[in-house]
Design a protein around this motif. Structure first.
Motif, PDB file in Angstrom:
ATOM      1  N   ASP A  10       0.834  -1.207   0.000  1.00  0.00           N
ATOM      2  CA  ASP A  10       0.000   0.000   0.000  1.00  0.00           C
ATOM      3  C   ASP A  10       0.868   1.256   0.000  1.00  0.00           C
ATOM      4  OD1 ASP A  10      -2.341   1.418   0.079  1.00  0.00           O
ATOM      5  OD2 ASP A  10      -2.952   0.760   2.069  1.00  0.00           O
ATOM      6  N   ASP A  11       0.296   2.354  -0.436  1.00  0.00           N
ATOM      7  CA  ASP A  11       0.938   3.678  -0.345  1.00  0.00           C
ATOM      8  C   ASP A  11       2.338   3.665  -0.954  1.00  0.00           C
ATOM      9  OD1 ASP A  11      -1.334   4.269   1.090  1.00  0.00           O
ATOM     10  OD2 ASP A  11      -0.381   3.976   3.030  1.00  0.00           O
TER      11      ASP A  11
ATOM     12  N   GLU B  54      -4.440   4.561  -6.738  1.00  0.00           N
ATOM     13  CA  GLU B  54      -5.416   4.974  -5.718  1.00  0.00           C
ATOM     14  C   GLU B  54      -5.780   6.428  -5.902  1.00  0.00           C
ATOM     15  OE1 GLU B  54      -4.935   3.174  -1.530  1.00  0.00           O
ATOM     16  OE2 GLU B  54      -3.110   4.250  -1.987  1.00  0.00           O
TER      17      GLU B  54
HETATM   18 MG    MG Z   1      -3.162   3.530   0.190  1.00  0.00          MG
END
Ligand code: MG
Ligand code: C2E
Ligand code: MG
Length: 399
Positions: A289-290, A346
């Motif tokens: 993620d991220d 995202e």
């Molecule tokens: Mg994220």
């Protein structure tokens, strides 16, 4: 307060520790003027009273003290380096008695410790409020967990090649009495600090798996992605917890995805690797993620069995206008593909962003352009009534 002094005591003994303290005290003394006072409060804590100093003079003195402590120490041919954290309180604003002043300085010093040590900070009245607020928030969250105040919302993830919605991400919300629906940005940080995130995350995992199983049995197999925090992942029983949740709710493993952050992989990489391999063995999918905001190290991307990279929304937000960030996104997509991973964008909010991402070969995307995170029933309705038309309209046929 000296940083990590305990490790000197523990490794070299108290006699040695005492000699270190004597040496440090002498150094501190040399930084001060004749009318100033130096005292040892206890342990590795010292108090300095600067006579007639303003903020500027206090800051200069604090820096001198920090520099003095940071010079290497040599005792019995042993060489090592220490550091100090300093909190500063000013009479009469931060306290009118010695006790009050020391307490204020202590509060400021703890803030330094929390934020990386080896610096100084002035006391601010806000600090006590922050501390109190955090203690109260932690308590309210623990009660909220007992009282079932937490809920999961689900944001759809769109497959740009298949033009379908194969998955969604579970995002935590707190229906806090008197506060309405509280977003994770307001409470996850405190939960990480106090360690409650591990219990909270465990609840999220089970709730999300239960929801995925329910969707599957109603003829709508949707993969659910769960965010995992470093503390939760570090628990020895984490892999077992995942296996149990899948078994208890009868969910095929491939319908669960775990979203990990880079900090999980950096911290104790060997143990992380073993756990990720065990999870991959179960059949659970793993994503990072991220991506792009942390270390973004190629070494672990290669070593860890990851299925997906999720590009952080800060890179997407400035697309397509910011050419540098767009180039970074292009590079991440290529790198992800070279490593046989799918790449997810995202925070896609605008049609131009989606077009650009499609042109770059991005595989999946998530964002307000399609839909926000919704309660389970609302997501099911969205899938039934709106998803097909929306995806057909937004996602170009031939990128
Ligand atoms: Mg994220
Ligand atoms: P994240 O995992 O990166 O989740 C994506 C966040 O981006 C979500 O915010 C989502 O609502 C938001 N988002 C999605 N599309 C868009 C968009 O088009 N524009 C903008 N501006 N934002 C978009 P949310 O729900 O507030 O969650 C924030 C963060 O809180 C999450 O970031 C995640 O790090 C954390 N979080 C949420 N739920 C959990 C949980 O159950 N466990 C843990 N450990 N962390 C969680
Ligand atoms: Mg996430």
């Amino acid at each position: 307060d000296l940083d990590r002094f305990k490790s000197i005591n523990d490794s070299l003994g108290h006699m040695f520790g005492d000699r270190v303290l004597v040496e440090i005290a002498a150094r501190l003394q040399r930084c001060l003027r004749q009318p100033d006072t130096l005292a040892r409060l206890g342990g590795d804590e010292f108090v300095v009273h600067l006579h007639g100093a303003d903020r500027q003079a206090a800051a200069r003195a604090a820096q001198r003290l920090i520099d003095a402590v940071a010079r290497p120490v040599t005792i019995d041919q042993m060489q090592f380096t220490l550091s100090a954290s300093i909190g500063i309180a000013i009479y009469p604003d931060d306290g009118t008695s010695l006790d009050e002043l020391i307490q204020s300085a202590d509060t400021a010093m703890y803030q330094v410790k929390e934020r990386g040590k080896g610096h100084f900070r002035f006391y601010q009245p806000q600090m006590n409020a922050d501390l109190l607020q955090r203690v109260q928030m932690d308590h309210a969250m623990r009660e909220g967990l007992q009282r079932d105040e937490f809920v999961l919302y689900f944001q759809p993830r769109i497959d740009l090649r298949q033009r379908a919605v194969p998955a969604c991400e579970a995002l935590l919300r707190w229906q806090r009495p008197g506060h309405g629906l509280v977003m994770p940005g307001a409470f996850i940080g405190v939960a990480e600090e106090t360690g409650l995130i591990a219990d909270l995350g465990h609840w999220v995992l089970r709730r999300a798996v239960a929801q995925a199983a329910q969707w599957r049995s109603s003829g709508r197999p949707l993969q659910v992605a769960v965010n995992v925090s470093a503390l939760q992942f570090a628990r020895p029983q984490f892999v077992q917890n995942v296996a149990e949740a899948l078994r208890d709710f009868g969910l095929p493993a491939h319908l669960l995805e775990l979203e990990l952050t880079e900090s999980i992989l950096i911290r104790d990489a060997e143990e992380a690797l073993a756990k990720l391999q065990a999870l991959a063995q179960l059949g659970v999918e793993l994503s990072l993620d991220d991506f792009g905001t942390g270390y973004s190290s190629l070494t672990y991307l290669k070593r860890f069995p990851l299925h997906r990279l999720k590009i952080d929304r800060s890179f997407i937000a400035v697309m397509p206008e910011d050419e540098v960030d767009a180039a970074i996104v292009a590079a991440i997509v290529q790198m992800g593909h070279a490593l046989r991973m799918e790449v997810v964008a995202e925070g896609v909010e605008r049609a131009e962003q989606l077009q650009r991402l499609q042109a770059l070969g991005c595989d999946h995307c998530q964002g307000f352009l399609f839909e926000r995170a919704l309660p389970p029933q609302a997501l099911a309705d969205w899938l039934d009534q709106r998803a097909a038309e929306l995806v057909a309209r937004c996602v170009a046929d031939h990128p």
